[in-house]
Design a protein around this motif. Structure first.
Motif, PDB file in Angstrom:
ATOM      1  N   PRO A 322       0.817  -1.211   0.000  1.00  0.00           N
ATOM      2  CA  PRO A 322       0.000   0.000   0.000  1.00  0.00           C
ATOM      3  C   PRO A 322       0.854   1.267   0.000  1.00  0.00           C
ATOM      4  CG  PRO A 322      -0.756  -1.524   1.696  1.00  0.00           C
ATOM      5  CD  PRO A 322       0.486  -2.110   1.114  1.00  0.00           C
ATOM      6  N   ALA A 323       0.494   2.230  -0.875  1.00  0.00           N
ATOM      7  CA  ALA A 323       1.291   3.451  -1.009  1.00  0.00           C
ATOM      8  C   ALA A 323       1.226   4.312   0.248  1.00  0.00           C
ATOM      9  CB  ALA A 323       0.817   4.260  -2.217  1.00  0.00           C
ATOM     10  N   SER A 324       0.296   4.013   1.154  1.00  0.00           N
ATOM     11  CA  SER A 324       0.190   4.840   2.359  1.00  0.00           C
ATOM     12  C   SER A 324       1.440   4.726   3.227  1.00  0.00           C
ATOM     13  CB  SER A 324      -1.048   4.460   3.167  1.00  0.00           C
ATOM     14  OG  SER A 324      -1.170   3.071   3.279  1.00  0.00           O
ATOM     15  N   ILE A 325       2.294   3.720   2.939  1.00  0.00           N
ATOM     16  CA  ILE A 325       3.551   3.617   3.677  1.00  0.00           C
ATOM     17  C   ILE A 325       4.353   4.912   3.530  1.00  0.00           C
ATOM     18  CG2 ILE A 325       4.842   2.593   1.739  1.00  0.00           C
ATOM     19  CD1 ILE A 325       5.474   1.426   5.249  1.00  0.00           C
ATOM     20  N   ILE A 326       4.141   5.614   2.404  1.00  0.00           N
ATOM     21  CA  ILE A 326       4.938   6.812   2.159  1.00  0.00           C
ATOM     22  C   ILE A 326       4.624   7.903   3.183  1.00  0.00           C
ATOM     23  CG2 ILE A 326       3.448   8.046   0.510  1.00  0.00           C
ATOM     24  CD1 ILE A 326       7.223   7.549   0.283  1.00  0.00           C
ATOM     25  N   LEU A 327       3.367   7.966   3.617  1.00  0.00           N
ATOM     26  CA  LEU A 327       3.001   8.960   4.630  1.00  0.00           C
ATOM     27  C   LEU A 327       3.733   8.641   5.937  1.00  0.00           C
ATOM     28  CD1 LEU A 327       1.240  11.423   5.153  1.00  0.00           C
ATOM     29  CD2 LEU A 327      -0.595   9.900   5.859  1.00  0.00           C
ATOM     30  N   ALA A 328       3.777   7.343   6.274  1.00  0.00           N
ATOM     31  CA  ALA A 328       4.489   6.925   7.482  1.00  0.00           C
ATOM     32  C   ALA A 328       5.973   7.268   7.352  1.00  0.00           C
ATOM     33  CB  ALA A 328       4.297   5.431   7.720  1.00  0.00           C
ATOM     34  N   ILE A 329       6.552   7.008   6.161  1.00  0.00           N
ATOM     35  CA  ILE A 329       7.977   7.290   5.976  1.00  0.00           C
ATOM     36  C   ILE A 329       8.240   8.792   6.058  1.00  0.00           C
ATOM     37  CG2 ILE A 329       9.876   7.215   4.289  1.00  0.00           C
ATOM     38  CD1 ILE A 329       8.982   4.433   3.548  1.00  0.00           C
ATOM     39  N   GLN A 330       7.317   9.586   5.496  1.00  0.00           N
ATOM     40  CA  GLN A 330       7.476  11.043   5.598  1.00  0.00           C
ATOM     41  C   GLN A 330       7.484  11.480   7.057  1.00  0.00           C
ATOM     42  OE1 GLN A 330       4.912  13.479   3.216  1.00  0.00           O
ATOM     43  NE2 GLN A 330       5.168  12.203   1.421  1.00  0.00           N
ATOM     44  N   GLY A 331       6.576  10.909   7.853  1.00  0.00           N
ATOM     45  CA  GLY A 331       6.556  11.218   9.284  1.00  0.00           C
ATOM     46  C   GLY A 331       7.886  10.856   9.922  1.00  0.00           C
ATOM     47  N   LEU A 332       8.413   9.671   9.537  1.00  0.00           N
ATOM     48  CA  LEU A 332       9.690   9.227  10.100  1.00  0.00           C
ATOM     49  C   LEU A 332      10.823  10.163   9.697  1.00  0.00           C
ATOM     50  CD1 LEU A 332       9.309   5.388   9.502  1.00  0.00           C
ATOM     51  CD2 LEU A 332       9.383   6.552  11.719  1.00  0.00           C
ATOM     52  N   ILE A 333      10.780  10.639   8.445  1.00  0.00           N
ATOM     53  CA  ILE A 333      11.845  11.544   7.996  1.00  0.00           C
ATOM     54  C   ILE A 333      11.827  12.831   8.822  1.00  0.00           C
ATOM     55  CG2 ILE A 333      12.635  12.988   6.067  1.00  0.00           C
ATOM     56  CD1 ILE A 333      11.961  10.704   4.185  1.00  0.00           C
ATOM     57  N   ILE A 334      10.612  13.373   9.059  1.00  0.00           N
ATOM     58  CA  ILE A 334      10.555  14.591   9.882  1.00  0.00           C
ATOM     59  C   ILE A 334      11.079  14.284  11.277  1.00  0.00           C
ATOM     60  CG2 ILE A 334       9.141  16.457  10.793  1.00  0.00           C
ATOM     61  CD1 ILE A 334       7.150  16.085   8.836  1.00  0.00           C
ATOM     62  N   LEU A 335      10.638  13.149  11.847  1.00  0.00           N
ATOM     63  CA  LEU A 335      11.117  12.782  13.182  1.00  0.00           C
ATOM     64  C   LEU A 335      12.631  12.744  13.200  1.00  0.00           C
ATOM     65  CD1 LEU A 335       8.802   9.935  14.566  1.00  0.00           C
ATOM     66  CD2 LEU A 335       9.097  12.240  15.461  1.00  0.00           C
ATOM     67  N   ALA A 336      13.211  12.104  12.167  1.00  0.00           N
ATOM     68  CA  ALA A 336      14.664  11.961  12.124  1.00  0.00           C
ATOM     69  C   ALA A 336      15.332  13.326  11.995  1.00  0.00           C
ATOM     70  CB  ALA A 336      15.065  11.048  10.963  1.00  0.00           C
ATOM     71  N   ILE A 337      14.768  14.189  11.132  1.00  0.00           N
ATOM     72  CA  ILE A 337      15.404  15.499  10.925  1.00  0.00           C
ATOM     73  C   ILE A 337      15.290  16.355  12.175  1.00  0.00           C
ATOM     74  CG2 ILE A 337      15.190  17.675   9.678  1.00  0.00           C
ATOM     75  CD1 ILE A 337      14.668  16.100   7.187  1.00  0.00           C
ATOM     76  N   VAL A 338      14.077  16.356  12.780  1.00  0.00           N
ATOM     77  CA  VAL A 338      13.872  17.235  13.922  1.00  0.00           C
ATOM     78  C   VAL A 338      14.694  16.752  15.119  1.00  0.00           C
ATOM     79  CG1 VAL A 338      11.817  16.131  14.892  1.00  0.00           C
ATOM     80  CG2 VAL A 338      12.150  18.556  15.185  1.00  0.00           C
ATOM     81  N   SER A 339      14.894  15.433  15.213  1.00  0.00           N
ATOM     82  CA  SER A 339      15.681  14.969  16.343  1.00  0.00           C
ATOM     83  C   SER A 339      17.165  15.165  16.095  1.00  0.00           C
ATOM     84  CB  SER A 339      15.372  13.498  16.635  1.00  0.00           C
ATOM     85  OG  SER A 339      15.651  12.733  15.502  1.00  0.00           O
ATOM     86  N   SER A 340      17.535  15.328  14.811  1.00  0.00           N
ATOM     87  CA  SER A 340      18.966  15.536  14.537  1.00  0.00           C
ATOM     88  C   SER A 340      19.389  16.969  14.830  1.00  0.00           C
ATOM     89  CB  SER A 340      19.278  15.163  13.088  1.00  0.00           C
ATOM     90  OG  SER A 340      18.623  16.062  12.225  1.00  0.00           O
ATOM     91  N   GLN A 341      18.411  17.837  15.140  1.00  0.00           N
ATOM     92  CA  GLN A 341      18.761  19.218  15.485  1.00  0.00           C
ATOM     93  C   GLN A 341      19.757  19.265  16.629  1.00  0.00           C
ATOM     94  OE1 GLN A 341      18.001  21.973  13.830  1.00  0.00           O
ATOM     95  NE2 GLN A 341      17.003  20.601  12.385  1.00  0.00           N
ATOM     96  N   ILE A 342      19.686  18.245  17.473  1.00  0.00           N
ATOM     97  CA  ILE A 342      20.591  18.220  18.630  1.00  0.00           C
ATOM     98  C   ILE A 342      22.047  18.215  18.170  1.00  0.00           C
ATOM     99  CG2 ILE A 342      20.677  15.699  18.917  1.00  0.00           C
ATOM    100  CD1 ILE A 342      20.477  16.216  21.943  1.00  0.00           C
ATOM    101  N   PHE A 343      22.279  17.705  16.951  1.00  0.00           N
ATOM    102  CA  PHE A 343      23.652  17.664  16.448  1.00  0.00           C
ATOM    103  C   PHE A 343      24.124  19.049  15.993  1.00  0.00           C
ATOM    104  CE2 PHE A 343      22.069  13.344  15.867  1.00  0.00           C
ATOM    105  CZ  PHE A 343      23.033  12.645  16.572  1.00  0.00           C
ATOM    106  N   PHE A 344      23.165  19.968  15.822  1.00  0.00           N
ATOM    107  CA  PHE A 344      23.540  21.336  15.466  1.00  0.00           C
ATOM    108  C   PHE A 344      23.619  22.223  16.702  1.00  0.00           C
ATOM    109  CE2 PHE A 344      21.254  19.815  11.654  1.00  0.00           C
ATOM    110  CZ  PHE A 344      22.334  19.800  10.804  1.00  0.00           C
TER     111      PHE A 344
END
Lengths: 368, 307
Positions: A322-344
């Motif tokens: 199901p293509a809806s996996i992409i919405l989940a992956i998009q959520g994961l990408i934001i989670l990953a990016i926003v949590s990587s702020q700590i590295f900045f």
């Protein structure tokens, strides 16, 4: 100085790559749970869209509305306001534009198309502006109001394309598919590659991205908008009417999403139909964040997410995931990016990683 | 006027969905963590609860399953925002996207399935015989009854126990609380996980207890309405009753407008809950400042920054 900047860029890119990779790894786990082969799924998702004219043009077809919504989101975020209302603004923009195109079908293209885009901009701007005005003058939380306005827009939009604006043919055939009549060819965006759906909208989007960059960074109004977002109190001291700028930001933000609606209507479907927004309102947020809330970052970011969306569609067809996996992956990408702020933000941590990187680099040199 | 009883009954049944989630979000926000992932957590709870109820035919396991998935989502948000100090707003939005996508992805095989088990209404002896009131209040299923008691318990914990004090002070003055010996990080972790558990349960009540089916995106914005209701309830679990049932009632009343011969396009009736939410928010802003707004809500807490 230049070297430092270079290292900084490498550092940033590295962290984004790690963030996306970790999102994809979690996505792979989801695929495994659903008993799909993640390697096969990802292989299809990332290679098939890139391996032919159809895929490549489709990526750009998706990138155009994503870019416009992303630009709007970036303007709002930069002004300190969080616009989650892209979906609703797209729909209202689409219906405004469609209405104009259906009312004046005989106007020549060079008059009708700008007219349609202006109407769509106004439609989206009204919808965004309501939230902006309520935020500025009644301190109503804009996240909640824009989301509520999404749901309201959807109902209004469906009411219009099912009722007053429904295609007369649908009524006479008795099929009743909720969509408007086909627009006259004068309102169609020209297709720039024959035998594909790629239309001139992508060029319009890129030009607008550059204009937004100039607007935000090279004009006084743009400077004040960003000042209002970065430090509202300080902005007040330099004489910026923060409230008015909040409303302006939401007018522009909604207007850009509205134009994404026009692009879908005039470029892709040539009518207003049920799935017009296709989730671009939400994906546009991811695009804007991924592009660093910068117009020139949003251009490549929208291509990346265009690829992801087209890839997910192809995956659904050939691997039946199901293509809806992409919405989940998009959520994961934001989670990953926003949590990587700590590295900045965490200097000590950053230094540590930078030193390791340097060691790795010098290790390479020794090796060679 | 027979309709009135039906509407009030439906108001309580549908208000219960948001009541669970509202209580969960109040617990989380009182500790200083803003969780905008409610919509996504609710959807995951709704899907997983339905899935467990369908496969095991056990209602208890369905609720436990939804609670666990909700707690896990809460744990993710806690880890992101407390340990990694990520922006709470963005993390919550991402969680909503993730929950919407993942529940649709896994739930595709559950669409159109019907459950063999369901929560039956349990009329409470004697009380259910009271005219009107009995029918409206004392003839619901067990989950609705639990929701009657839950806000009371949470209110008691907030205001009469050491835990409640620790929770509230973590949301007000994290730094001073730490100095007073409260482990702010631990408190916030627990509050975010417990909040997630109740939001997950609200999802399971929606799919298993209320509509008895699973549809992609079935929460239809209730998670966001919850966040508005938390502000409306002034972070007070007792006012949450009022908010949730009032909201349920207004919505049901709106949906029944046709019966009163009021001419109104039917599709537009569906937008009533969202219009009401905006009106609720306007009402709040006109009423002035919210006294219980946790001072440190939404701010990252850096323990290291003391030294």
């Amino acid at each position: 100085m230049k070297k430092k900047l270079y290292n900084e860029t490498i550092y940033r890119l590295l962290i984004i790559v790690v963030a996306v990779l970790s999102a994809l790894i979690v996505g792979a786990i989801l695929l495994l749970i659903a008993k799909a082969n993640p390697l096969k799924a990802y292989y299809v998702m990332f290679t098939e869209p890139l391996s032919g004219k159809f895929g490549l043009t489709e990526i750009l077809v998706r990138a155009a509305p994503l870019m416009l919504v992303g630009l709007g989101i970036a303007i709002a975020f930069r002004s300190g306001i969080i616009n989650i209302g892209g979906e609703g603004q797209i729909m209202i923009g689409a219906i405004f534009g469609t209405f104009i195109a259906l009312t004046f079908p005989n106007l020549p293209t060079y008059i009708l198309l700008p007219f349609v885009f202006i109407a769509s901009f106004i439609g989206g701007a009204i919808w965004g502006g309501i939230a902006g005005w309520m935020k500025a003058y009644l301190s109503v939380n804009e996240i909640l109001s824009t989301i509520m306005l999404n749901y309201i827009a959807f109902q209004v939009y469906m009411f219009l394309i099912r009722g007053p604006l429904i295609d007369p043919q649908e009524v006479s055939y008795g099929t009743g598919v909720p969509q408007t009549a086909l627009l006259s060819k004068n309102a169609w965006l020209v297709r720039i590659i024959p035998a594909s759906r790629l239309h001139a909208g992508i060029i319009v989007a890129v030009i607008l991205a550059i204009l937004v960059y100039i607007f935000l960074w090279k004009t006084t109004i743009g400077y004040r908008l960003r000042a209002a977002g970065a430090e509202a109190k300080a902005a007040k001291y330099i004489g910026v009417n923060v409230k008015n700028y909040l409303v302006l930001a939401m007018l522009l933000s909604g207007g850009f999403a509205g134009m994404a609606g026009a692009i879908e209507v005039c470029g892709v479907h040539h009518r207003a139909l049920e799935s017009i927004s296709a989730g671009y309102g939400f994906s546009g947020i991811v695009v804007a964040l991924f592009g660093g809330l910068h117009p020139l970052g949003i251009i490549p970011a929208s291509a990346v997410f265009g690829l992801l969306i087209v890839g997910a569609d192809m995956m659904q067809r050939s691997v039946t995931v199901p293509a809806s996996i992409i919405l989940a992956i998009q959520g994961l990408i934001i989670l990953a990016i926003v949590s990587s702020q700590i590295f900045f933000s965490n200097i000590a941590l950053k230094e540590k990683i930078m030193i390791k990187l340097k060691l790795m680099k010098s290790g390479d040199k020794d090796g060679s | 006027m027979i309709d009135l009883i039906t509407i009030l009954y439906a108001a309580i049944a549908s208000g219960t969905i948001i009541l669970y989630a509202t209580i969960g979000e109040i617990i989380t926000e009182r500790s200083g963590i803003l969780n905008l992932g409610v919509e996504g957590i609710m959807l995951m709870g709704a899907f997983f609860g339905f899935y467990v109820a369908y496969t095991t035919e056990s209602l208890l396991l369905a609720i436990i399953g939804a609670a666990i998935i909700g707690g896990l989502m809460g744990l993710i948000h806690a880890f992101m925002t407390i340990t990694l100090q990520a922006n709470q707003v963005v993390s919550g939005l991402a969680l909503t996207m993730f929950g919407s996508g993942a529940s649709a992805f896994f739930g595709i095989n559950m669409v159109g399935k019907t459950l063999k088990v369901s929560f039956e209404a349990i009329p409470i002896p004697f009380f259910s015989k009271i005219p009107v009131l009995g029918e409206v209040i004392f003839n619901h299923n067990i989950l609705v009854y639990c929701a009657f008691i839950l806000p009371l318990i949470v209110w008691f914990i907030f205001n009469r126990t050491k835990w409640g004090l620790a929770l509230r002070s973590s949301g007000e003055e994290p730094l001073s609380s730490e100095i007073m010996g409260i482990k702010v990080i631990k408190v916030r972790y627990i509050a975010t996980i417990v909040g997630g558990i109740f939001i997950g349960i609200s999802g399971a009540y929606l799919s298993v207890g209320y509509s008895k089916l699973w549809v992609e995106g079935m929460t239809a914005g209730r998670g966001w309405i919850t966040i508005a209701l938390v502000i409306f309830a002034n972070w007070n679990p007792l006012i949450a009753y009022g908010g949730a049932y009032l909201f349920g009632g207004l919505t049901q009343l709106g949906l029944n407008l046709q019966k009163f011969n009021i001419a109104f396009p039917i599709v537009l009736l569906k937008s009533i809950p969202y219009v009401f939410t905006i009106l609720f928010l306007l009402f709040i802003s006109l009423k002035g400042k919210r006294s219980n707004l946790p001072k440190a809500l939404g701010e990252s807490y850096f323990r290291e920054s003391r030294g």
